[in-house]
Design a protein around this motif. Structure first.
Motif, PDB file in Angstrom:
ATOM      1  N   VAL A 134     -21.125  39.694 -30.446  1.00 38.47           N
ATOM      2  CA  VAL A 134     -21.754  40.651 -31.595  1.00 38.47           C
ATOM      3  C   VAL A 134     -20.824  41.600 -31.931  1.00 38.47           C
ATOM      4  O   VAL A 134     -20.970  41.969 -33.355  1.00 38.47           O
ATOM      5  CB  VAL A 134     -22.936  41.459 -30.838  1.00 38.47           C
ATOM      6  CG1 VAL A 134     -23.607  42.560 -31.661  1.00 38.47           C
ATOM      7  CG2 VAL A 134     -24.063  40.299 -30.430  1.00 38.47           C
ATOM      8  N   PRO A 135     -19.852  42.478 -31.158  1.00 38.86           N
ATOM      9  CA  PRO A 135     -18.908  43.266 -31.515  1.00 38.86           C
ATOM     10  C   PRO A 135     -17.655  42.150 -32.132  1.00 38.86           C
ATOM     11  O   PRO A 135     -17.331  41.434 -31.533  1.00 38.86           O
ATOM     12  CB  PRO A 135     -18.330  43.777 -30.636  1.00 38.86           C
ATOM     13  CG  PRO A 135     -19.319  43.812 -29.364  1.00 38.86           C
ATOM     14  CD  PRO A 135     -20.108  42.529 -29.647  1.00 38.86           C
ATOM     15  N   ASP A 136     -17.537  42.351 -33.578  1.00 39.80           N
ATOM     16  CA  ASP A 136     -16.636  41.588 -34.407  1.00 39.80           C
ATOM     17  C   ASP A 136     -17.217  40.473 -35.024  1.00 39.80           C
ATOM     18  O   ASP A 136     -17.421  40.503 -36.184  1.00 39.80           O
ATOM     19  CB  ASP A 136     -15.338  41.172 -33.628  1.00 39.80           C
ATOM     20  CG  ASP A 136     -14.430  40.542 -34.560  1.00 39.80           C
ATOM     21  OD1 ASP A 136     -14.406  41.211 -35.558  1.00 39.80           O
ATOM     22  OD2 ASP A 136     -13.425  39.796 -34.300  1.00 39.80           O
ATOM     23  N   ALA A 137     -17.583  39.440 -34.141  1.00 34.68           N
ATOM     24  CA  ALA A 137     -18.091  38.256 -34.995  1.00 34.68           C
ATOM     25  C   ALA A 137     -19.244  38.501 -35.961  1.00 34.68           C
ATOM     26  O   ALA A 137     -19.404  37.918 -37.033  1.00 34.68           O
ATOM     27  CB  ALA A 137     -18.131  37.038 -34.403  1.00 34.68           C
ATOM     28  N   VAL A 138     -19.904  39.374 -35.328  1.00 37.19           N
ATOM     29  CA  VAL A 138     -21.407  39.620 -36.334  1.00 37.19           C
ATOM     30  C   VAL A 138     -21.171  41.079 -36.848  1.00 37.19           C
ATOM     31  O   VAL A 138     -21.612  41.301 -37.737  1.00 37.19           O
ATOM     32  CB  VAL A 138     -22.439  39.493 -35.358  1.00 37.19           C
ATOM     33  CG1 VAL A 138     -23.863  39.333 -36.013  1.00 37.19           C
ATOM     34  CG2 VAL A 138     -22.763  38.290 -34.423  1.00 37.19           C
ATOM     35  N   SER A 139     -20.801  42.040 -36.042  1.00 34.80           N
ATOM     36  CA  SER A 139     -20.691  43.266 -36.413  1.00 34.80           C
ATOM     37  C   SER A 139     -19.779  43.742 -37.610  1.00 34.80           C
ATOM     38  O   SER A 139     -19.937  44.446 -38.480  1.00 34.80           O
ATOM     39  CB  SER A 139     -20.285  44.131 -35.452  1.00 34.80           C
ATOM     40  OG  SER A 139     -19.121  44.169 -34.695  1.00 34.80           O
ATOM     41  N   THR A 140     -18.501  42.993 -37.786  1.00 33.45           N
ATOM     42  CA  THR A 140     -17.659  43.103 -38.701  1.00 33.45           C
ATOM     43  C   THR A 140     -18.212  42.609 -40.129  1.00 33.45           C
ATOM     44  O   THR A 140     -18.377  43.508 -41.007  1.00 33.45           O
ATOM     45  CB  THR A 140     -16.276  42.257 -38.618  1.00 33.45           C
ATOM     46  OG1 THR A 140     -15.577  42.842 -37.559  1.00 33.45           O
ATOM     47  CG2 THR A 140     -15.431  42.412 -39.673  1.00 33.45           C
ATOM     48  N   PRO A 141     -18.853  41.487 -40.301  1.00 32.85           N
ATOM     49  CA  PRO A 141     -19.450  41.119 -41.493  1.00 32.85           C
ATOM     50  C   PRO A 141     -20.929  42.017 -41.665  1.00 32.85           C
ATOM     51  O   PRO A 141     -21.014  42.244 -42.881  1.00 32.85           O
ATOM     52  CB  PRO A 141     -20.024  39.635 -41.350  1.00 32.85           C
ATOM     53  CG  PRO A 141     -19.912  39.177 -39.995  1.00 32.85           C
ATOM     54  CD  PRO A 141     -18.819  40.369 -39.502  1.00 32.85           C
ATOM     55  N   TRP A 142     -21.595  42.340 -40.836  1.00 32.48           N
ATOM     56  CA  TRP A 142     -22.782  43.427 -40.938  1.00 32.48           C
ATOM     57  C   TRP A 142     -22.050  44.783 -41.647  1.00 32.48           C
ATOM     58  O   TRP A 142     -22.657  45.246 -42.465  1.00 32.48           O
ATOM     59  CB  TRP A 142     -23.259  43.617 -39.703  1.00 32.48           C
ATOM     60  CG  TRP A 142     -24.469  44.555 -39.687  1.00 32.48           C
ATOM     61  CD1 TRP A 142     -24.737  45.840 -39.076  1.00 32.48           C
ATOM     62  CD2 TRP A 142     -25.991  44.182 -40.402  1.00 32.48           C
ATOM     63  NE1 TRP A 142     -25.772  46.347 -39.434  1.00 32.48           N
ATOM     64  CE2 TRP A 142     -26.641  45.510 -40.198  1.00 32.48           C
ATOM     65  CE3 TRP A 142     -26.468  43.404 -41.231  1.00 32.48           C
ATOM     66  CZ2 TRP A 142     -27.926  45.841 -40.561  1.00 32.48           C
ATOM     67  CZ3 TRP A 142     -27.573  43.254 -41.593  1.00 32.48           C
ATOM     68  CH2 TRP A 142     -28.390  44.526 -41.341  1.00 32.48           C
ATOM     69  N   ALA A 143     -20.906  45.303 -40.841  1.00 34.37           N
ATOM     70  CA  ALA A 143     -20.450  46.383 -41.496  1.00 34.37           C
ATOM     71  C   ALA A 143     -19.961  46.259 -42.841  1.00 34.37           C
ATOM     72  O   ALA A 143     -20.190  47.046 -43.792  1.00 34.37           O
ATOM     73  CB  ALA A 143     -19.503  47.107 -40.616  1.00 34.37           C
ATOM     74  N   ALA A 144     -19.414  45.390 -43.181  1.00 34.71           N
ATOM     75  CA  ALA A 144     -18.694  44.854 -44.528  1.00 34.71           C
ATOM     76  C   ALA A 144     -20.165  44.855 -45.538  1.00 34.71           C
ATOM     77  O   ALA A 144     -19.871  45.325 -46.557  1.00 34.71           O
ATOM     78  CB  ALA A 144     -17.883  43.559 -44.430  1.00 34.71           C
ATOM     79  N   ILE A 145     -21.042  44.162 -45.034  1.00 38.13           N
ATOM     80  CA  ILE A 145     -22.303  43.893 -46.048  1.00 38.13           C
ATOM     81  C   ILE A 145     -22.972  45.211 -46.347  1.00 38.13           C
ATOM     82  O   ILE A 145     -23.277  45.547 -47.227  1.00 38.13           O
ATOM     83  CB  ILE A 145     -23.237  42.947 -45.582  1.00 38.13           C
ATOM     84  CG1 ILE A 145     -22.479  41.589 -45.358  1.00 38.13           C
ATOM     85  CG2 ILE A 145     -24.445  42.906 -46.315  1.00 38.13           C
ATOM     86  CD1 ILE A 145     -23.142  40.598 -44.570  1.00 38.13           C
ATOM     87  N   THR A 146     -23.333  46.004 -45.331  1.00 38.61           N
ATOM     88  CA  THR A 146     -24.069  47.301 -45.244  1.00 38.61           C
ATOM     89  C   THR A 146     -23.527  48.504 -45.681  1.00 38.61           C
ATOM     90  O   THR A 146     -23.929  49.322 -46.458  1.00 38.61           O
ATOM     91  CB  THR A 146     -24.990  47.487 -43.903  1.00 38.61           C
ATOM     92  OG1 THR A 146     -24.045  47.672 -42.944  1.00 38.61           O
ATOM     93  CG2 THR A 146     -25.591  46.231 -43.842  1.00 38.61           C
ATOM     94  N   THR A 147     -21.982  48.675 -45.347  1.00 35.26           N
ATOM     95  CA  THR A 147     -21.474  49.904 -45.531  1.00 35.26           C
ATOM     96  C   THR A 147     -20.178  49.682 -46.408  1.00 35.26           C
ATOM     97  O   THR A 147     -20.507  50.466 -47.613  1.00 35.26           O
ATOM     98  CB  THR A 147     -20.638  50.259 -44.134  1.00 35.26           C
ATOM     99  OG1 THR A 147     -21.897  50.526 -43.246  1.00 35.26           O
ATOM    100  CG2 THR A 147     -20.118  51.636 -44.271  1.00 35.26           C
TER     101      THR A 147
END
Length: 333
Positions: A134-147
């Protein structure tokens, strides 16, 4: 204990016996239950990604880690032995972000020590093999998309590179309502995977009518946001050409090639932007855990293979050579 170590000077990588780490004040130790293998790990081993803040001559790799709290240091509150947790992929040191498994010891080991503030409890129903990345493989694209990108519903978007991060970007863009979603990858299996995870169109970047197809598919508007998860100059050049007015190119994939804009006048005229992105913050991980807890996000399809820690070098080889078209290979001690 056993740990998969990389030597900065010699470039040697392998599993070896090292002393068990123990906690200091404000720290916890976890017994590692699962750790993801990321393309960034491959880049470290190959010398493409160099530690900027490493204080030793070698490092235990692995920035995607989950396990059970094993020791609790002085002054730590809110965490207790036996808790199921994941570790954030980095921490602040002297005002700078440093990365676990790159700038300090990570979780390709039997035990890992972490600052208490980088330890996040996980629900009992979330398997360690899914929680670890979840940290990195999922959270990195999530942060890129939302923030970083600030994607809004119904905005047309493109994702270049449907690997371990890009495929989750497709899944998460679908969750926030982006539409249509165009996935771009030279590999047929990756394009098929993109459609399975929610893309509306999957294209080969070498297609002769690529730009025309994207324009037609977006009703002539072009893309509002293009995400580069490949870190390749050719990707960035192609992505900029299909951005619409006010479009944003977000650089997520790490690469050491020069960043150039072939037609800077066009970029300015269309008021387009290029934005860099790196990693995520604790709130992004917490948001994803909430989505998982409510059933809005499901990650079981992302676990391609589970291998023992002793096979770390083989896991790296399989990811580097894309054997089996992996999303995430997971190591277990």
């Amino acid at each position: 204990m056993r740990a998969a170590r990389w030597n900065v000077t010699t470039g040697a990588f392998g599993v070896e016996e090292v002393p068990e780490p123990h906690v200091g004040p404000g720290e916890v130790r976890i017994a590692v239950k699962a750790a993801g293998v990321c393309l960034s790990d491959v880049h470290v081993i190959q010398g493409m990604l160099k530690p900027a803040f490493l204080r030793e001559g070698s490092v235990t790799l692995g920035h995607e880690v989950a396990g059970v709290v094993d020791e609790v240091g002085q002054g730590v509150t809110g965490l207790a032995a036996g808790q199921r947790v994941l570790l954030l992929a980095g921490q602040f040191r002297d005002g700078m972000i440093v990365t676990r498994g790159v700038d300090y010891d990570g979780g390709w080991a039997e035990y890992a020590v972490a600052l208490a503030g980088t330890v996040v409890p996980i629900p009992d129903g979330l398997p360690f093999e899914q929680a670890c990345f979840v940290p990195d493989a999922v959270s990195t694209p999530w942060a890129a998309i939302t923030t970083t990108a600030g994607v809004k519903p119904a905005q047309p978007v493109g994702v270049w590179g449907i690997g371990g991060l890009g495929v989750h970007a497709v899944q998460l863009l679908r969750a926030v309502g982006a539409a249509p979603i165009v996935a771009v990858d030279p590999l047929p299996a990756a394009r098929a995977r993109a459609l399975e995870f929610g893309a509306d169109l999957a294209l080969d970047p070498a297609a002769g009518d690529f730009a025309r197809t994207v324009r037609e598919f977006t009703g002539g508007a072009g893309l509002a946001v293009a995400f580069d998860f490949a870190g390749v100059a050719a990707v960035r050049e192609q992505a900029v050409r299909v951005l619409g007015h006010g479009g944003r190119l977000v650089l997520v994939g790490l690469g050491d090639e020069a960043l150039t804009i072939a037609d800077a006048t066009r970029l300015s005229y269309l008021e387009q932007q290029v934005r860099g992105h790196y990693g995520s913050r604790p709130e992004h991980v917490q948001q994803l855990l909430a989505l998982i807890g409510t059933g809005r996000l499901e990650l079981s399809r992302s676990v391609s293979e589970v291998l023992p820690l002793a096979s770390a070098a083989e896991a790296v080889r399989r990811l580097d050579q894309k054997i089996g078209d992996p999303i995430r290979i997971v190591l277990v001690p």
